[in-house]
Design a protein around this motif. Structure first.
Motif, PDB file in Angstrom:
ATOM      1  N   GLU A 126       0.815  -1.217   0.000  1.00 26.20           N
ATOM      2  CA  GLU A 126       0.000   0.000   0.000  1.00 26.20           C
ATOM      3  C   GLU A 126       0.845   1.261   0.000  1.00 26.20           C
ATOM      4  O   GLU A 126       0.454   2.285  -0.568  1.00 26.20           O
ATOM      5  CB  GLU A 126      -0.927   0.020   1.214  1.00 26.20           C
ATOM      6  CG  GLU A 126      -2.086  -0.928   1.186  1.00 26.20           C
ATOM      7  CD  GLU A 126      -2.920  -0.792   2.449  1.00 26.20           C
ATOM      8  OE1 GLU A 126      -3.562   0.259   2.631  1.00 26.20           O
ATOM      9  OE2 GLU A 126      -2.906  -1.727   3.274  1.00 26.20           O
ATOM     10  N   VAL A 127       1.986   1.219   0.680  1.00 25.52           N
ATOM     11  CA  VAL A 127       2.802   2.421   0.852  1.00 25.52           C
ATOM     12  C   VAL A 127       4.101   2.328   0.051  1.00 25.52           C
ATOM     13  O   VAL A 127       5.074   3.022   0.349  1.00 25.52           O
ATOM     14  CB  VAL A 127       3.105   2.671   2.347  1.00 25.52           C
ATOM     15  CG1 VAL A 127       1.813   2.853   3.133  1.00 25.52           C
ATOM     16  CG2 VAL A 127       3.935   1.533   2.944  1.00 25.52           C
ATOM     17  N   ALA A 128       4.103   1.508  -0.976  1.00 24.53           N
ATOM     18  CA  ALA A 128       5.333   1.255  -1.734  1.00 24.53           C
ATOM     19  C   ALA A 128       5.934   2.516  -2.331  1.00 24.53           C
ATOM     20  O   ALA A 128       7.153   2.614  -2.497  1.00 24.53           O
ATOM     21  CB  ALA A 128       5.065   0.233  -2.838  1.00 24.53           C
ATOM     22  N   ASP A 129       5.075   3.501  -2.659  1.00 24.96           N
ATOM     23  CA  ASP A 129       5.581   4.720  -3.293  1.00 24.96           C
ATOM     24  C   ASP A 129       5.653   5.900  -2.328  1.00 24.96           C
ATOM     25  O   ASP A 129       5.815   7.042  -2.744  1.00 24.96           O
ATOM     26  CB  ASP A 129       4.720   5.085  -4.505  1.00 24.96           C
ATOM     27  CG  ASP A 129       3.267   5.346  -4.133  1.00 24.96           C
ATOM     28  OD1 ASP A 129       2.868   5.026  -2.989  1.00 24.96           O
ATOM     29  OD2 ASP A 129       2.520   5.880  -4.982  1.00 24.96           O
ATOM     30  N   TRP A 130       5.576   5.638  -1.031  1.00 24.45           N
ATOM     31  CA  TRP A 130       5.610   6.710  -0.038  1.00 24.45           C
ATOM     32  C   TRP A 130       7.033   7.101   0.382  1.00 24.45           C
ATOM     33  O   TRP A 130       7.236   8.196   0.895  1.00 24.45           O
ATOM     34  CB  TRP A 130       4.831   6.303   1.211  1.00 24.45           C
ATOM     35  CG  TRP A 130       3.341   6.332   1.052  1.00 24.45           C
ATOM     36  CD1 TRP A 130       2.633   6.384  -0.105  1.00 24.45           C
ATOM     37  CD2 TRP A 130       2.372   6.310   2.108  1.00 24.45           C
ATOM     38  NE1 TRP A 130       1.285   6.386   0.158  1.00 24.45           N
ATOM     39  CE2 TRP A 130       1.094   6.341   1.512  1.00 24.45           C
ATOM     40  CE3 TRP A 130       2.460   6.244   3.500  1.00 24.45           C
ATOM     41  CZ2 TRP A 130      -0.080   6.331   2.261  1.00 24.45           C
ATOM     42  CZ3 TRP A 130       1.288   6.227   4.244  1.00 24.45           C
ATOM     43  CH2 TRP A 130       0.028   6.280   3.631  1.00 24.45           C
ATOM     44  N   GLY A 131       7.975   6.202   0.234  1.00 27.16           N
ATOM     45  CA  GLY A 131       9.328   6.478   0.686  1.00 27.16           C
ATOM     46  C   GLY A 131       9.684   5.808   1.995  1.00 27.16           C
ATOM     47  O   GLY A 131      10.804   5.984   2.498  1.00 27.16           O
ATOM     48  N   LEU A 132       8.753   5.043   2.562  1.00 22.69           N
ATOM     49  CA  LEU A 132       9.034   4.343   3.813  1.00 22.69           C
ATOM     50  C   LEU A 132      10.050   3.227   3.583  1.00 22.69           C
ATOM     51  O   LEU A 132      10.909   2.973   4.431  1.00 22.69           O
ATOM     52  CB  LEU A 132       7.744   3.770   4.397  1.00 22.69           C
ATOM     53  CG  LEU A 132       7.834   3.066   5.752  1.00 22.69           C
ATOM     54  CD1 LEU A 132       8.417   3.995   6.816  1.00 22.69           C
ATOM     55  CD2 LEU A 132       6.463   2.560   6.187  1.00 22.69           C
ATOM     56  N   PHE A 133       9.942   2.581   2.432  1.00 25.88           N
ATOM     57  CA  PHE A 133      10.865   1.500   2.080  1.00 25.88           C
ATOM     58  C   PHE A 133      11.559   1.838   0.761  1.00 25.88           C
ATOM     59  O   PHE A 133      10.956   2.422  -0.134  1.00 25.88           O
ATOM     60  CB  PHE A 133      10.117   0.172   1.949  1.00 25.88           C
ATOM     61  CG  PHE A 133       9.441  -0.261   3.214  1.00 25.88           C
ATOM     62  CD1 PHE A 133      10.165  -0.767   4.278  1.00 25.88           C
ATOM     63  CD2 PHE A 133       8.059  -0.126   3.347  1.00 25.88           C
ATOM     64  CE1 PHE A 133       9.546  -1.143   5.452  1.00 25.88           C
ATOM     65  CE2 PHE A 133       7.422  -0.501   4.528  1.00 25.88           C
ATOM     66  CZ  PHE A 133       8.171  -1.007   5.583  1.00 25.88           C
ATOM     67  N   HIS A 134      12.808   1.429   0.656  1.00 29.43           N
ATOM     68  CA  HIS A 134      13.534   1.621  -0.584  1.00 29.43           C
ATOM     69  C   HIS A 134      13.085   0.620  -1.642  1.00 29.43           C
ATOM     70  O   HIS A 134      13.184   0.882  -2.839  1.00 29.43           O
ATOM     71  CB  HIS A 134      15.042   1.462  -0.353  1.00 29.43           C
ATOM     72  CG  HIS A 134      15.625   2.481   0.576  1.00 29.43           C
ATOM     73  ND1 HIS A 134      15.567   2.356   1.952  1.00 29.43           N
ATOM     74  CD2 HIS A 134      16.265   3.648   0.328  1.00 29.43           C
ATOM     75  CE1 HIS A 134      16.157   3.399   2.503  1.00 29.43           C
ATOM     76  NE2 HIS A 134      16.582   4.196   1.547  1.00 29.43           N
ATOM     77  N   ASP A 135      12.617  -0.523  -1.163  1.00 28.29           N
ATOM     78  CA  ASP A 135      12.218  -1.575  -2.090  1.00 28.29           C
ATOM     79  C   ASP A 135      11.114  -2.411  -1.446  1.00 28.29           C
ATOM     80  O   ASP A 135      11.175  -2.721  -0.248  1.00 28.29           O
ATOM     81  CB  ASP A 135      13.434  -2.466  -2.399  1.00 28.29           C
ATOM     82  CG  ASP A 135      13.314  -3.186  -3.733  1.00 28.29           C
ATOM     83  OD1 ASP A 135      12.271  -3.040  -4.392  1.00 28.29           O
ATOM     84  OD2 ASP A 135      14.270  -3.889  -4.104  1.00 28.29           O
ATOM     85  N   VAL A 136      10.107  -2.741  -2.220  1.00 29.02           N
ATOM     86  CA  VAL A 136       9.022  -3.619  -1.781  1.00 29.02           C
ATOM     87  C   VAL A 136       8.948  -4.753  -2.792  1.00 29.02           C
ATOM     88  O   VAL A 136       8.798  -4.507  -3.998  1.00 29.02           O
ATOM     89  CB  VAL A 136       7.678  -2.871  -1.697  1.00 29.02           C
ATOM     90  CG1 VAL A 136       6.543  -3.835  -1.387  1.00 29.02           C
ATOM     91  CG2 VAL A 136       7.745  -1.768  -0.639  1.00 29.02           C
ATOM     92  N   VAL A 137       9.068  -5.990  -2.315  1.00 25.37           N
ATOM     93  CA  VAL A 137       9.147  -7.146  -3.212  1.00 25.37           C
ATOM     94  C   VAL A 137       8.035  -8.140  -2.906  1.00 25.37           C
ATOM     95  O   VAL A 137       7.407  -8.088  -1.845  1.00 25.37           O
ATOM     96  CB  VAL A 137      10.517  -7.834  -3.102  1.00 25.37           C
ATOM     97  CG1 VAL A 137      11.627  -6.880  -3.530  1.00 25.37           C
ATOM     98  CG2 VAL A 137      10.771  -8.327  -1.692  1.00 25.37           C
ATOM     99  N   GLU A 138       7.832  -9.071  -3.837  1.00 19.72           N
ATOM    100  CA  GLU A 138       6.667  -9.947  -3.732  1.00 19.72           C
ATOM    101  C   GLU A 138       6.795 -11.026  -2.666  1.00 19.72           C
ATOM    102  O   GLU A 138       5.793 -11.471  -2.110  1.00 19.72           O
ATOM    103  CB  GLU A 138       6.360 -10.587  -5.092  1.00 19.72           C
ATOM    104  CG  GLU A 138       7.474 -11.408  -5.698  1.00 19.72           C
ATOM    105  CD  GLU A 138       8.430 -10.604  -6.566  1.00 19.72           C
ATOM    106  OE1 GLU A 138       9.039 -11.214  -7.456  1.00 19.72           O
ATOM    107  OE2 GLU A 138       8.565  -9.384  -6.353  1.00 19.72           O
TER     108      GLU A 138
END
Length: 260
Positions: A175-187
């Motif tokens: 949900e927050v993949a494009d917020w900047g909380l994480f550098h990378d979100v993977v499956e």
């Protein structure tokens, strides 16, 4: 039984939280062992990177030990006891933040409240897209702690931070993949571990001894004048000439440029 497992491989130190009975809750024992593990890694000259993971696949950390908080709320000295735990966890955060090593958090399963927040000081944060989080301080009756009110506004902005804190809703990394909380979100977790391994191997190809100053330059840029910052950049850049490996590195880069 220890709540922390430390594995090392080729200069990478994996610090794994491993207390399935409490689901890696942040009690004083966990905080103390985590602090000691990070401090030892920071002081070890053979360590280039520190990776934080959970041994369990289903959870990263359940955050605060709720049964202990309930008990503390009934004790006359509850505030002092709570302060002791938070102070130790704050030391963990500072040890991570000021680490001369590359610090990486790999989050999967669920990480509630402080279970995520103690990792916000890491240089690189990667999460499995199904990982779940909640920042429900308001509904627990507390104000934010463990760096939440410091790092979250810096990473995701005041609006997003306020929304998460006011609603206390559960959200996923996807949900927050494009917020900047994480550098990378993977499956999935396996991909996350592969990305971490690749990042660490790539990092050690560079001059790892410069990392601490690189971090300092980035962080102080927000509080320095341009003149002060340019001067510091110049001094640090000139200091790099003390490394005899510099000539070889420059030749390698020049060679790669010619072949591209």
């Amino acid at each position: 039984m220890s709540s922390i497992q430390v594995d090392s491989k080729e200069g990478i130190y994996y610090i794994l939280m491993n207390n399935p009975e409490t689901r890696n809750s942040l009690d004083l024992a966990m905080a103390t062992e985590l602090y000691e593990a990070v401090r030892e890694a920071n002081e070890n000259p053979s360590c280039n990177a520190i990776v934080f993971l959970s041994k369990a696949r289903a959870f990263f950390s359940s955050g605060p030990a709720l049964d202990e908080l309930i008990e503390l709320s009934t004790l006359q000295n509850g505030a002092a006891l709570l302060s002791e735990v938070v102070e130790k966890l704050n030391q963990v955060i500072l040890e991570i933040y000021h680490s001369p090593k590359l610090t990486i958090a790999g989050v999967h399963g669920y990480a509630y409240g402080g279970g995520l927040n103690i990792m916000l000081a890491c240089d690189y944060r990667i999460a499995e897209e199904k990982a779940k989080f909640v920042e429900n301080f308001h509904y627990m009756g507390f104000t934010p702690d463990l760096s939440a009110s410091y790092f979250l506004p810096r990473y995701i902005g005041l609006s997003h931070t306020m929304e998460l804190l006011l609603t206390g809703r559960m959200f996923t990394a996807k949900e927050v993949a494009d917020w900047g909380l994480f550098h990378d979100v993977v499956e999935k977790r396996a991909v996350m571990l592969e990305r971490i391994d690749t990042l660490c191997r790539q990092f050690v190809q560079g001059e790892v001894r410069n990392l601490q100053r690189m971090k300092e330059l980035l962080r102080t840029s927000f509080y320095s004048t341009l003149e002060e910052h340019l001067d510091k950049e110049k001094r640090y850049l000139s200091d790099c000439l003390k490394y005899p490996e510099l000539t070889g590195r420059l030749k390698n880069v020049a060679g790669m440029s010619l072949t591209n």
